[in-house]
Design an enzyme around this catalytic site. Structure first.
Site, PDB file in Angstrom:
ATOM      1  N   GLY A   5      -5.998  -7.681  10.160  1.00 30.16           N
ATOM      2  CA  GLY A   5      -4.729  -8.248  10.590  1.00 30.16           C
ATOM      3  C   GLY A   5      -4.755  -8.613  12.062  1.00 30.16           C
ATOM      4  O   GLY A   5      -5.583  -9.409  12.514  1.00 30.16           O
ATOM      5  N   ILE A   6      -3.889  -7.994  12.823  1.00 29.15           N
ATOM      6  CA  ILE A   6      -3.736  -8.289  14.241  1.00 29.15           C
ATOM      7  C   ILE A   6      -5.023  -8.040  15.031  1.00 29.15           C
ATOM      8  O   ILE A   6      -5.245  -8.657  16.072  1.00 29.15           O
ATOM      9  CB  ILE A   6      -2.543  -7.493  14.839  1.00 29.15           C
ATOM     10  CG1 ILE A   6      -2.161  -8.012  16.220  1.00 29.15           C
ATOM     11  CG2 ILE A   6      -2.854  -6.001  14.897  1.00 29.15           C
ATOM     12  CD1 ILE A   6      -1.409  -9.294  16.208  1.00 29.15           C
ATOM     13  N   TYR A   7      -5.905  -7.180  14.520  1.00 27.22           N
ATOM     14  CA  TYR A   7      -7.168  -6.911  15.213  1.00 27.22           C
ATOM     15  C   TYR A   7      -8.178  -8.045  15.054  1.00 27.22           C
ATOM     16  O   TYR A   7      -9.201  -8.053  15.715  1.00 27.22           O
ATOM     17  CB  TYR A   7      -7.768  -5.586  14.763  1.00 27.22           C
ATOM     18  CG  TYR A   7      -7.142  -4.361  15.414  1.00 27.22           C
ATOM     19  CD1 TYR A   7      -5.992  -4.439  16.188  1.00 27.22           C
ATOM     20  CD2 TYR A   7      -7.714  -3.115  15.257  1.00 27.22           C
ATOM     21  CE1 TYR A   7      -5.433  -3.314  16.784  1.00 27.22           C
ATOM     22  CE2 TYR A   7      -7.167  -1.986  15.845  1.00 27.22           C
ATOM     23  CZ  TYR A   7      -6.027  -2.098  16.614  1.00 27.22           C
ATOM     24  OH  TYR A   7      -5.490  -0.979  17.211  1.00 27.22           O
TER      25      TYR A   7
ATOM     26  N   GLY B   6       2.112  -3.819  11.369  1.00 30.03           N
ATOM     27  CA  GLY B   6       1.314  -4.053  10.167  1.00 30.03           C
ATOM     28  C   GLY B   6       1.310  -2.874   9.215  1.00 30.03           C
ATOM     29  O   GLY B   6       2.343  -2.246   8.971  1.00 30.03           O
ATOM     30  N   VAL B   7       0.137  -2.564   8.678  1.00 27.91           N
ATOM     31  CA  VAL B   7      -0.022  -1.450   7.741  1.00 27.91           C
ATOM     32  C   VAL B   7       0.433  -0.143   8.385  1.00 27.91           C
ATOM     33  O   VAL B   7       1.126   0.671   7.764  1.00 27.91           O
ATOM     34  CB  VAL B   7      -1.489  -1.336   7.265  1.00 27.91           C
ATOM     35  CG1 VAL B   7      -1.725  -0.066   6.473  1.00 27.91           C
ATOM     36  CG2 VAL B   7      -1.879  -2.546   6.434  1.00 27.91           C
ATOM     37  N   ASP B   8       0.066   0.060   9.633  1.00 27.05           N
ATOM     38  CA  ASP B   8       0.416   1.296  10.356  1.00 27.05           C
ATOM     39  C   ASP B   8       1.930   1.486  10.396  1.00 27.05           C
ATOM     40  O   ASP B   8       2.446   2.555  10.060  1.00 27.05           O
ATOM     41  CB  ASP B   8      -0.169   1.224  11.761  1.00 27.05           C
ATOM     42  CG  ASP B   8      -0.168   2.556  12.500  1.00 27.05           C
ATOM     43  OD1 ASP B   8      -0.097   3.619  11.856  1.00 27.05           O
ATOM     44  OD2 ASP B   8      -0.267   2.518  13.737  1.00 27.05           O
TER      45      ASP B   8
ATOM     46  N   ILE C 170       0.822  -1.214   0.000  1.00 29.98           N
ATOM     47  CA  ILE C 170       0.000   0.000   0.000  1.00 29.98           C
ATOM     48  C   ILE C 170       0.855   1.262   0.000  1.00 29.98           C
ATOM     49  O   ILE C 170       0.460   2.281  -0.551  1.00 29.98           O
ATOM     50  CB  ILE C 170      -1.008   0.000   1.174  1.00 29.98           C
ATOM     51  CG1 ILE C 170      -2.103   1.046   0.915  1.00 29.98           C
ATOM     52  CG2 ILE C 170      -0.306   0.199   2.513  1.00 29.98           C
ATOM     53  CD1 ILE C 170      -3.331   0.867   1.763  1.00 29.98           C
TER      54      ILE C 170
ATOM     55  N   SER D 229      -8.789  -3.695  10.095  1.00 33.59           N
ATOM     56  CA  SER D 229      -9.040  -4.613  11.208  1.00 33.59           C
ATOM     57  C   SER D 229      -8.827  -6.087  10.865  1.00 33.59           C
ATOM     58  O   SER D 229      -9.048  -6.952  11.704  1.00 33.59           O
ATOM     59  CB  SER D 229     -10.448  -4.421  11.805  1.00 33.59           C
ATOM     60  OG  SER D 229     -10.557  -3.154  12.415  1.00 33.59           O
TER      61      SER D 229
ATOM     62  N   ASN E 207      -3.856   2.715  15.049  1.00 39.91           N
ATOM     63  CA  ASN E 207      -4.368   2.446  16.389  1.00 39.91           C
ATOM     64  C   ASN E 207      -4.813   3.778  16.998  1.00 39.91           C
ATOM     65  O   ASN E 207      -4.548   4.834  16.448  1.00 39.91           O
ATOM     66  CB  ASN E 207      -3.311   1.742  17.258  1.00 39.91           C
ATOM     67  CG  ASN E 207      -2.047   2.537  17.389  1.00 39.91           C
ATOM     68  OD1 ASN E 207      -2.070   3.715  17.744  1.00 39.91           O
ATOM     69  ND2 ASN E 207      -0.915   1.918  17.094  1.00 39.91           N
TER      70      ASN E 207
END
Length: 167
Positions: A119-121, A31-33, A10, A117, A23
């Protein structure tokens, strides 16, 4: 609005804005963040601190510079954390609708989205794919292209199949 599905990173998308699955603290993460903060460089974090001194609520959206990325803006959304018990689907839908609203306010016509949300979420994969498609099909926006970016081949195939619908 055209909905396209691509496989890739991305942070490398040549669009007006990329959406960050952030977050609540808005200070970077995994992750993406983490990828967006790393690719954008310190300017993204500096803008997050300046614009969101107290972070963002779950389901909310806001924007910052994209720093060193090809995109002009990052639209940050805070998705619900299924694993932590945040299972209100309206919060997930709000992320996509809010991102489109922010894109409209910025004049962004092309926007790249991750699966918020997913991924890890721990949001259920099928619903994490269905949610953006539902919003993209129902919200009035000036965005001309909503690009869903899947990092891996398996996710790309799932998203592409859902976007194409039944044959």
């Amino acid at each position: 609005m055209d909905v396209t599905v691509v496989q890739g990173d991305i942070t490398q998308q040549r669009v007006d804005a990329v959406v960050n699955a952030a977050n609540r603290a808005m200070r970077g993460g995994g992750g993406v963040d983490g990828a967006i903060h790393q690719a954008g460089g310190p300017a993204v974090l500096e803008d997050c601190v300046a614009r969101f001194p107290h972070g963002l609520a779950t389901g909310a959206a806001g924007w910052t510079t994209a720093g060193a990325m090809a995109a002009r803006w990052v639209i940050h959304v805070v998705g619900p954390n299924w694993t932590a018990g945040e299972r209100d689907r309206s919060l997930l839908l709000s992320c996509y609708a809010g991102a489109l609203e922010v894109a409209d306010s910025l004049g962004a016509s092309t926007v790249a989205f991750p699966l918020v949300s997913a991924g890890i979420y721990g949001w259920l994969r099928e619903d994490a794919i269905a949610a953006p498609l539902e919003v993209f099909g129902s919200v009035a926006t000036s965005v001309t292209e909503a690009r869903i970016v899947a990092y891996d081949q398996a996710t790309y195939e799932q998203v592409r199949a859902a976007a194409e619908g039944p044959r």
